[in-house]
Write a protein that holds these residues in place. Structure first.
Motif, PDB file in Angstrom:
ATOM      1  N   THR A  10       0.826  -1.204   0.000  1.00  0.00           N
ATOM      2  CA  THR A  10       0.000   0.000   0.000  1.00  0.00           C
ATOM      3  C   THR A  10       0.860   1.254   0.000  1.00  0.00           C
ATOM      4  OG1 THR A  10      -0.100   0.263   2.413  1.00  0.00           O
ATOM      5  CG2 THR A  10      -1.730  -1.213   1.404  1.00  0.00           C
ATOM      6  N   GLU A  11       0.205   2.369  -0.227  1.00  0.00           N
ATOM      7  CA  GLU A  11       0.871   3.655  -0.046  1.00  0.00           C
ATOM      8  C   GLU A  11       1.183   3.805   1.441  1.00  0.00           C
ATOM      9  OE1 GLU A  11      -1.823   6.600  -1.540  1.00  0.00           O
ATOM     10  OE2 GLU A  11      -1.826   5.717  -3.546  1.00  0.00           O
ATOM     11  N   VAL A  12       2.186   4.591   1.762  1.00  0.00           N
ATOM     12  CA  VAL A  12       2.594   4.807   3.149  1.00  0.00           C
ATOM     13  C   VAL A  12       1.408   5.335   3.964  1.00  0.00           C
ATOM     14  CG1 VAL A  12       4.114   6.142   4.660  1.00  0.00           C
ATOM     15  CG2 VAL A  12       4.990   5.222   2.503  1.00  0.00           C
ATOM     16  N   GLY A  13       1.170   4.687   5.099  1.00  0.00           N
ATOM     17  CA  GLY A  13       0.114   5.117   6.003  1.00  0.00           C
ATOM     18  C   GLY A  13      -1.276   4.643   5.653  1.00  0.00           C
ATOM     19  N   ASP A  33      -3.259  -6.428   8.762  1.00  0.00           N
ATOM     20  CA  ASP A  33      -2.052  -5.621   8.579  1.00  0.00           C
ATOM     21  C   ASP A  33      -0.864  -6.475   9.026  1.00  0.00           C
ATOM     22  OD1 ASP A  33      -4.055  -3.750   8.316  1.00  0.00           O
ATOM     23  OD2 ASP A  33      -3.461  -2.557  10.030  1.00  0.00           O
ATOM     24  N   VAL A  34       0.226  -6.392   8.299  1.00  0.00           N
ATOM     25  CA  VAL A  34       1.439  -7.128   8.660  1.00  0.00           C
ATOM     26  C   VAL A  34       2.649  -6.216   8.462  1.00  0.00           C
ATOM     27  CG1 VAL A  34       0.470  -9.380   8.079  1.00  0.00           C
ATOM     28  CG2 VAL A  34       1.681  -8.095   6.324  1.00  0.00           C
ATOM     29  N   THR A  35       3.806  -6.671   8.943  1.00  0.00           N
ATOM     30  CA  THR A  35       5.045  -5.950   8.688  1.00  0.00           C
ATOM     31  C   THR A  35       5.873  -6.750   7.696  1.00  0.00           C
ATOM     32  OG1 THR A  35       6.192  -7.024  10.517  1.00  0.00           O
ATOM     33  CG2 THR A  35       5.075  -4.952  10.997  1.00  0.00           C
ATOM     34  N   GLY A  36       6.828  -6.097   7.082  1.00  0.00           N
ATOM     35  CA  GLY A  36       7.668  -6.752   6.089  1.00  0.00           C
ATOM     36  C   GLY A  36       7.469  -6.131   4.725  1.00  0.00           C
ATOM     37  N   PRO A  37       7.772  -6.875   3.664  1.00  0.00           N
ATOM     38  CA  PRO A  37       7.673  -6.309   2.323  1.00  0.00           C
ATOM     39  C   PRO A  37       6.230  -6.055   1.876  1.00  0.00           C
ATOM     40  CG  PRO A  37       8.312  -8.618   2.211  1.00  0.00           C
ATOM     41  CD  PRO A  37       8.332  -8.221   3.655  1.00  0.00           C
ATOM     42  N   TYR A  38       5.263  -6.695   2.545  1.00  0.00           N
ATOM     43  CA  TYR A  38       3.849  -6.453   2.243  1.00  0.00           C
ATOM     44  C   TYR A  38       3.208  -5.807   3.445  1.00  0.00           C
ATOM     45  CZ  TYR A  38       4.781  -9.265  -1.801  1.00  0.00           C
ATOM     46  OH  TYR A  38       5.313  -9.727  -2.983  1.00  0.00           O
ATOM     47  N   ASP A  39       2.148  -5.054   3.200  1.00  0.00           N
ATOM     48  CA  ASP A  39       1.494  -4.295   4.257  1.00  0.00           C
ATOM     49  C   ASP A  39       0.208  -4.948   4.748  1.00  0.00           C
ATOM     50  OD1 ASP A  39       3.393  -2.082   4.074  1.00  0.00           O
ATOM     51  OD2 ASP A  39       2.489  -1.761   2.107  1.00  0.00           O
ATOM     52  N   VAL A  40      -0.455  -5.693   3.865  1.00  0.00           N
ATOM     53  CA  VAL A  40      -1.715  -6.357   4.193  1.00  0.00           C
ATOM     54  C   VAL A  40      -1.688  -7.745   3.566  1.00  0.00           C
ATOM     55  CG1 VAL A  40      -4.245  -6.291   3.925  1.00  0.00           C
ATOM     56  CG2 VAL A  40      -2.974  -4.155   4.229  1.00  0.00           C
ATOM     57  N   ILE A  41      -2.162  -8.740   4.310  1.00  0.00           N
ATOM     58  CA  ILE A  41      -2.348 -10.080   3.750  1.00  0.00           C
ATOM     59  C   ILE A  41      -3.819 -10.435   3.880  1.00  0.00           C
ATOM     60  CG2 ILE A  41      -1.812 -12.535   3.917  1.00  0.00           C
ATOM     61  CD1 ILE A  41       0.967 -11.801   4.812  1.00  0.00           C
ATOM     62  N   VAL A  42      -4.374 -10.909   2.773  1.00  0.00           N
ATOM     63  CA  VAL A  42      -5.797 -11.225   2.696  1.00  0.00           C
ATOM     64  C   VAL A  42      -5.970 -12.708   2.413  1.00  0.00           C
ATOM     65  CG1 VAL A  42      -7.902 -10.816   1.341  1.00  0.00           C
ATOM     66  CG2 VAL A  42      -6.378  -8.914   1.889  1.00  0.00           C
ATOM     67  N   ARG A  54     -11.498 -12.387 -10.966  1.00  0.00           N
ATOM     68  CA  ARG A  54     -12.412 -11.233 -10.994  1.00  0.00           C
ATOM     69  C   ARG A  54     -12.452 -10.534  -9.640  1.00  0.00           C
ATOM     70  NH1 ARG A  54     -15.129 -14.704 -14.553  1.00  0.00           N
ATOM     71  NH2 ARG A  54     -16.396 -15.649 -12.921  1.00  0.00           N
ATOM     72  N   LEU A  55     -12.427 -11.314  -8.564  1.00  0.00           N
ATOM     73  CA  LEU A  55     -12.414 -10.727  -7.223  1.00  0.00           C
ATOM     74  C   LEU A  55     -11.197  -9.834  -7.034  1.00  0.00           C
ATOM     75  CD1 LEU A  55     -13.336 -10.588  -4.186  1.00  0.00           C
ATOM     76  CD2 LEU A  55     -11.938 -12.625  -3.839  1.00  0.00           C
ATOM     77  N   VAL A  56     -10.042 -10.338  -7.430  1.00  0.00           N
ATOM     78  CA  VAL A  56      -8.799  -9.582  -7.242  1.00  0.00           C
ATOM     79  C   VAL A  56      -8.769  -8.353  -8.149  1.00  0.00           C
ATOM     80  CG1 VAL A  56      -6.285  -9.645  -7.486  1.00  0.00           C
ATOM     81  CG2 VAL A  56      -7.492 -11.589  -6.456  1.00  0.00           C
ATOM     82  N   VAL A  57      -9.031  -8.539  -9.425  1.00  0.00           N
ATOM     83  CA  VAL A  57      -8.899  -7.433 -10.379  1.00  0.00           C
ATOM     84  C   VAL A  57     -10.011  -6.395 -10.222  1.00  0.00           C
ATOM     85  CG1 VAL A  57      -8.888  -6.842 -12.837  1.00  0.00           C
ATOM     86  CG2 VAL A  57      -7.608  -8.828 -12.022  1.00  0.00           C
ATOM     87  N   ALA A  58     -11.245  -6.839 -10.102  1.00  0.00           N
ATOM     88  CA  ALA A  58     -12.375  -5.897 -10.095  1.00  0.00           C
ATOM     89  C   ALA A  58     -12.642  -5.300  -8.720  1.00  0.00           C
ATOM     90  CB  ALA A  58     -13.638  -6.579 -10.611  1.00  0.00           C
ATOM     91  N   ARG A  59     -12.417  -6.060  -7.651  1.00  0.00           N
ATOM     92  CA  ARG A  59     -12.802  -5.579  -6.334  1.00  0.00           C
ATOM     93  C   ARG A  59     -11.596  -5.161  -5.482  1.00  0.00           C
ATOM     94  NH1 ARG A  59     -17.554  -7.615  -4.403  1.00  0.00           N
ATOM     95  NH2 ARG A  59     -17.554  -5.733  -3.169  1.00  0.00           N
ATOM     96  N   VAL A  60     -10.633  -6.047  -5.317  1.00  0.00           N
ATOM     97  CA  VAL A  60      -9.510  -5.763  -4.425  1.00  0.00           C
ATOM     98  C   VAL A  60      -8.617  -4.660  -4.994  1.00  0.00           C
ATOM     99  CG1 VAL A  60      -7.427  -6.714  -3.359  1.00  0.00           C
ATOM    100  CG2 VAL A  60      -9.550  -8.041  -3.334  1.00  0.00           C
ATOM    101  N   GLN A  61      -8.193  -4.801  -6.236  1.00  0.00           N
ATOM    102  CA  GLN A  61      -7.260  -3.822  -6.807  1.00  0.00           C
ATOM    103  C   GLN A  61      -7.870  -2.438  -6.981  1.00  0.00           C
ATOM    104  OE1 GLN A  61      -5.612  -5.603 -10.355  1.00  0.00           O
ATOM    105  NE2 GLN A  61      -4.173  -6.848  -9.186  1.00  0.00           N
ATOM    106  N   THR A  67      -0.917  -0.278  -4.063  1.00  0.00           N
ATOM    107  CA  THR A  67       0.054  -0.044  -5.131  1.00  0.00           C
ATOM    108  C   THR A  67       0.405  -1.316  -5.886  1.00  0.00           C
ATOM    109  OG1 THR A  67       1.909  -0.283  -3.590  1.00  0.00           O
ATOM    110  CG2 THR A  67       1.085   1.944  -3.985  1.00  0.00           C
ATOM    111  N   ARG A  68       0.301  -2.488  -5.208  1.00  0.00           N
ATOM    112  CA  ARG A  68       0.664  -3.749  -5.862  1.00  0.00           C
ATOM    113  C   ARG A  68       0.030  -4.925  -5.127  1.00  0.00           C
ATOM    114  NH1 ARG A  68       6.793  -4.526  -7.254  1.00  0.00           N
ATOM    115  NH2 ARG A  68       6.120  -2.931  -8.679  1.00  0.00           N
ATOM    116  N   THR A  69      -0.370  -5.963  -5.884  1.00  0.00           N
ATOM    117  CA  THR A  69      -0.871  -7.192  -5.269  1.00  0.00           C
ATOM    118  C   THR A  69      -0.138  -8.396  -5.842  1.00  0.00           C
ATOM    119  OG1 THR A  69      -2.633  -7.558  -6.898  1.00  0.00           O
ATOM    120  CG2 THR A  69      -3.193  -6.212  -4.986  1.00  0.00           C
TER     121      THR A  69
END
Length: 77
Positions: A10-13, A33-42, A54-61, A67-69
């Motif tokens: 994600t973006e900072v903050g 929320d997690v720490t490390g190279p990723y900010d959130v794990i779903v 479709r869930l990832v592209v249309a809803r999550v992203q 910024t990246r999944t």
């Protein structure tokens, strides 16, 4: 049923807001929320790989602040 982990940068903050928003999306079973190279794990589930895509592209992203999944489908060996 297809299960997957979605690793999110994600973006900072923005991690807490992103996790809270994503937790309300149908098909998402957990968002943390997690720490490390990723900010959130779903943890997500869908009826097929296509539905998962479709869930990832249309809803999550489309959630503001992401910024990246990286989607990691669960395999049962």
């Amino acid at each position: 049923m297809v299960h997957a982990y979605i690793l999110i940068q994600t973006e900072v903050g923005k991690a807490a807001a992103v996790a809270q928003t994503i937790s309300g999306i149908a098909g998402v079973t957990k968002a943390e929320d997690v720490t490390g190279p990723y900010d959130v794990i779903v943890r997500a589930e869908a009826g097929s790989v296509d539905e998962l895509g479709r869930l990832v592209v249309a809803r999550v992203q489309s959630v503001d602040g992401i910024t990246r999944t990286l989607t990691c489908p669960v395999v049962n060996l």
